[in-house]
Motif scaffolding. Structure first.
Motif, PDB file in Angstrom:
ATOM      1  N   ALA A   1       1.032  -0.266  -0.865  1.00 41.19           N
ATOM      2  CA  ALA A   1       0.797   0.734   0.176  1.00 41.19           C
ATOM      3  C   ALA A   1       1.498   0.312   1.467  1.00 41.19           C
ATOM      4  N   PRO A   2       2.111   1.251   2.172  1.00 45.20           N
ATOM      5  CA  PRO A   2       2.834   0.918   3.406  1.00 45.20           C
ATOM      6  C   PRO A   2       1.908   0.812   4.618  1.00 45.20           C
ATOM      7  N   ASP A   3       0.899  -0.063   4.507  1.00 50.68           N
ATOM      8  CA  ASP A   3      -0.083  -0.179   5.575  1.00 50.68           C
ATOM      9  C   ASP A   3      -0.009  -1.510   6.321  1.00 50.68           C
ATOM     10  N   GLY A   4       0.941  -2.378   5.909  1.00 52.95           N
ATOM     11  CA  GLY A   4       1.109  -3.646   6.599  1.00 52.95           C
ATOM     12  C   GLY A   4       0.214  -4.763   6.112  1.00 52.95           C
ATOM     13  N   TYR A   5      -0.552  -4.515   5.055  1.00 50.62           N
ATOM     14  CA  TYR A   5      -1.462  -5.548   4.558  1.00 50.62           C
ATOM     15  C   TYR A   5      -0.953  -6.262   3.310  1.00 50.62           C
ATOM     16  N   THR A   6       0.201  -5.860   2.820  1.00 46.48           N
ATOM     17  CA  THR A   6       0.880  -6.571   1.731  1.00 46.48           C
ATOM     18  C   THR A   6       2.322  -6.774   2.169  1.00 46.48           C
ATOM     19  N   LEU A   7       2.708  -8.028   2.370  1.00 48.35           N
ATOM     20  CA  LEU A   7       4.031  -8.376   2.863  1.00 48.35           C
ATOM     21  C   LEU A   7       4.790  -9.178   1.815  1.00 48.35           C
ATOM     22  N   LEU A   8       6.088  -9.253   1.980  1.00 45.76           N
ATOM     23  CA  LEU A   8       6.930 -10.029   1.059  1.00 45.76           C
ATOM     24  C   LEU A   8       7.591 -11.167   1.809  1.00 45.76           C
TER      25      LEU A   8
END
Length: 336
Positions: free
Chosen positions: A95-102
């Motif tokens: 999800a593009p919510d900023g809580y999963t980053l690479l």
């Protein structure tokens, strides 16, 4: 279709659009509100490799400091497999919510997408929003002591007098050490026989034993053997000399103009993450580079900070993809 029917359909479509506007506005407001208060809960940084390597080490050091700066925990999630593709694809689909980053690196982002068949399911430029490059680690061009060269000029003379006779090792076909060697061959106009191994530690052992003549390897692999004399350092692949080996010149200054090849590590988010969140992450990442523990970790790995804006990182990604595609095509590289 009658004029009356067409008019009815247009009227119905207009009503649907008008009815959906409040929902769309609420959604946009929600995204903005989330960005304004970001982060409100723990953030996950996906590292697409196992614990222990530079990718993981850098992510943990920077992530811990970013968490302190932003008041939320930054959790490291190691999702290894398929040369970094599994974890990278996981973030592309998040999800593009900023809580999963690479916590990305050159292999899965700018090598796999342009290397032969079986390309990854994600698109580097379409599926990710760049935040910033964090650090770069150069390779050192090293030779076995039996090779009659102590400088790049001497090595080039040896290679040109014996085309196709000397060997260079890598950690595997299509890996960064392989591509560093192929770029060297192309730019220096020399012919070398590539000998791939299954991992850096194996080819380092073979180089020490004299089974291969030279290799491009990272500082943590080469430094102990340079000090003991079991390897000889010829040149470094970065734009500027490394403080770890200040007496070793760059390939650019020593005889292969404009040569540069480094492994890089960077922070990205899924595409369509709100700009306010990108700005927050960018600020925290750059501030983390001032932390003594983060600096120490990068120095231990032989790296140097390489911060920039999201826009600069986007240009860098395009250029690196293009450079690698041309290099792979020129070298005729094929997957195993």
């Amino acid at each position: 279709m009658s004029i009356k029917t067409m008019a009815y359909d247009k009227s119905r479509l207009l009503k649907l659009v008008l009815l959906s506007l409040p929902l769309l506005a609420a959604l946009l407001y929600s995204w903005h509100a989330q960005a304004q208060g970001y982060p409100r809960r723990p953030v996950t940084i996906v590292v697409p490799f196992p614990p222990g390597a530079a990718t993981d080490s850098f992510a943990r050091a920077a992530g811990q400091r970013m968490g302190q700066l932003l008041g939320q925990q930054f959790i490291i999630d190691n999702r290894a497999g398929a040369s970094g593709r599994i974890g990278t694809d996981h973030v592309a689909r998040a999800a593009p919510d900023g809580y999963t980053l690479l916590w990305g690196s050159s292999g899965p982002l700018v090598i796999s997408p342009v290397w032969g068949e079986g390309k990854p399911p994600y698109d580097t430029l379409r599926d990710f929003a760049p935040v910033s490059v964090f650090a770069k680690i150069p390779f050192i061009l090293v030779v076995h002591p039996s090779v009659p060269a102590t400088s790049l000029k001497q090595l080039l003379a040896v290679l040109k007098s014996r085309p196709g006779k000397l060997t260079y090792a890598s950690s595997g076909i299509g890996g960064t050490s392989h591509l560093a060697g192929e770029l060297f061959k192309s730019m220096a106009k020399v012919d070398l026989l590539h000998v791939p191994y299954k991992g850096t530690s194996i080819f380092a052992t073979e180089l020490i034993a004299g089974q291969v003549d030279l290799a491009f390897a990272g500082p943590t692999t080469t430094l102990p053997h340079l000090e003991s004399g079991r390897m000889r350092g010829i040149a470094i692949t970065s734009k500027v000399r490394s403080p770890l080996v200040p007496n070793i010149p760059t390939l650019h200054e020593a005889g292969v103009p404009n040569y540069e090849f480094t492994q890089w590590y960077a922070l990205l988010t899924p595409a369509r993450v709100p700009g306010d969140i990108i700005t927050t992450l960018h600020s925290a990442l750059l501030k983390s580079m001032d932390d003594a523990e983060v600096k120490k970790r990068v120095t231990i790995e032989g790296g140097s900070f390489a911060p920039g804006t999201p826009e600069q990182f986007a240009v860098f990604l395009r250029e690196d993809l293009d450079k690698n595609a041309k290099m792979i095509k020129s070298a005729g590289l094929k997957r195993d």
